[in-house]
Enzyme design. Structure first.
Site, PDB file in Angstrom:
ATOM      1  N   THR A  93       0.859  -1.182   0.000  1.00  0.00           N
ATOM      2  CA  THR A  93       0.000   0.000   0.000  1.00  0.00           C
ATOM      3  C   THR A  93       0.895   1.231   0.000  1.00  0.00           C
ATOM      4  O   THR A  93       1.557   1.533   1.000  1.00  0.00           O
ATOM      5  CB  THR A  93      -0.928   0.017   1.219  1.00  0.00           C
ATOM      6  OG1 THR A  93      -1.781  -1.128   1.174  1.00  0.00           O
ATOM      7  CG2 THR A  93      -1.791   1.268   1.228  1.00  0.00           C
ATOM      8  N   LYS A 168      -7.335   1.488  -2.986  1.00  0.00           N
ATOM      9  CA  LYS A 168      -6.926   1.086  -1.641  1.00  0.00           C
ATOM     10  C   LYS A 168      -6.982   2.267  -0.684  1.00  0.00           C
ATOM     11  O   LYS A 168      -7.372   2.112   0.490  1.00  0.00           O
ATOM     12  CB  LYS A 168      -5.512   0.493  -1.678  1.00  0.00           C
ATOM     13  CG  LYS A 168      -4.999   0.040  -0.319  1.00  0.00           C
ATOM     14  CD  LYS A 168      -5.851  -1.059   0.294  1.00  0.00           C
ATOM     15  CE  LYS A 168      -5.378  -1.448   1.700  1.00  0.00           C
ATOM     16  NZ  LYS A 168      -4.105  -2.190   1.709  1.00  0.00           N
ATOM     17  N   LYS A 236       0.622   5.374   8.275  1.00  0.00           N
ATOM     18  CA  LYS A 236       1.332   5.645   7.023  1.00  0.00           C
ATOM     19  C   LYS A 236       0.353   5.730   5.864  1.00  0.00           C
ATOM     20  O   LYS A 236       0.422   6.644   5.028  1.00  0.00           O
ATOM     21  CB  LYS A 236       2.375   4.549   6.786  1.00  0.00           C
ATOM     22  CG  LYS A 236       3.177   4.675   5.504  1.00  0.00           C
ATOM     23  CD  LYS A 236       2.600   3.860   4.353  1.00  0.00           C
ATOM     24  CE  LYS A 236       2.633   2.375   4.642  1.00  0.00           C
ATOM     25  NZ  LYS A 236       2.092   1.587   3.491  1.00  0.00           N
TER      26      LYS A 236
END
Length: 290
Positions: A93, A168, A236
């Site tokens: 990701t 995502k 993150k």
């Protein structure tokens, strides 16, 4: 198709095992060599010394690493060993921009790239039921299908390079809202002296349920948060979402609130716990008034 796998973390090790079960795994590589050697010995496959060496023995490579720079470092390390028609699938990701940079690096080697981040947690990685969101050319996606089918159950092509990462990011925003809601609800229920196991069993079949509630509310009941998806990793991801929204001059309240809570958890030393550790902060709201 012979597939090399890079990144043997909590999810990656399961994904590599699933490729092995499908008869596709050509070898594994990890920044911690002992982890790669251990898994290779378990599965009867190879653990080359470098990504380039792994690439030389494979038709395709799957990555599952932690951050944007990790992806770029691995892609650059892979490139010299890739065959001209090789396919690289990145299940990490990261940002859409990193996906596009990776695709450009590999295009110079006449290799194809797909950004294909995944969702479904450690359970989905273990059981090969991940949802996979792909970005790249239609031709690369069709070539990747057999590999991705060994890793997940729902496999969707969203468009050109970077589209998988955008999908995502959308998922990670949704998760932030669900995490906050479930943590608050469970802290509220505990303060009401409800039987929490019975509550999860009942509400898990109701309109407010979700995968996250069913699978992570039990962590909150136990007060134990073993890493499925770490706080610092979701932080993150949400930072990526913040940056993507900022390009439109937009601030996302759910993202900002979750990042504030994660910053508090990380400061207290809980960054490596599962994201269900958000419950710690919600429970404290009630503990102050009991």
């Amino acid at each position: 198709m012979r597939v090399g796998f890079i990144g043997l973390g909590a999810m990656g090790s399961h994904m590599a095992r699933n490729l092995h079960r499908a008869g596709m795994l050509a070898g594994v590589w990890n920044r911690s060599p002992e982890k790669a050697r251990s898994l290779a010995a378990e599965l009867g496959t190879s653990a080359p010394d470098s990504p380039a060496e792994l690439a030389e023995s494979a038709d395709a490579i799957v990555l599952c690493v932690s951050a944007d720079q990790d992806v770029l470092d691995v892609v650059n390390a892979l490139a010299p060993g890739l065959k001209a028609d090789a396919l690289v699938m990145d299940c990490s990701t990261v940002s859409s921009e990193t996906a596009r940079k990776s695709a450009d690096i590999l295009a110079a080697r006449q290799a194809a790239f797909l950004d294909c981040p995944v969702s479904g947690g450690v359970e989905g990685a273990r059981d090969a039921t991940l949802a996979i969101m792909a970005g790249g050319t239609e031709e690369a996606f069709e070539r990747a299908r057999p590999v991705l089918a060994a890793l997940g159950k729902t496999i969707t092509h969203f468009g050109p390079t970077g589209s998988g990462q955008a999908a995502k990011a959308t998922n990670q925003i949704m998760c932030a809202g669900i995490i906050q809601a479930v943590a608050e609800a469970m802290a509220f229920a505990r303060a009401q002296d409800l039987p929490l196991e019975t509550l999860v069993e009942t509400l898990g079949k109701g309109a407010g349920s979700s995968w996250y509630f069913v699978h992570r509310a039990p962590n909150m009941i136990r007060g134990s948060f073993p890493a499925g998806f770490r706080v610092k990793l979701h932080a993150k991801d949400l930072t990526i979402c913040r940056e993507m929204a900022a390009r439109f001059g937009v601030t996302l309240p759910v993202v900002e609130r979750m990042l504030d809570e994660y910053a508090e958890l990380i400061e207290r030393g809980y960054g490596d716990e599962d994201i269900s550790a958000a419950y710690r902060l919600k429970a404290e709201l009630f503990d102050k008034n009991i």
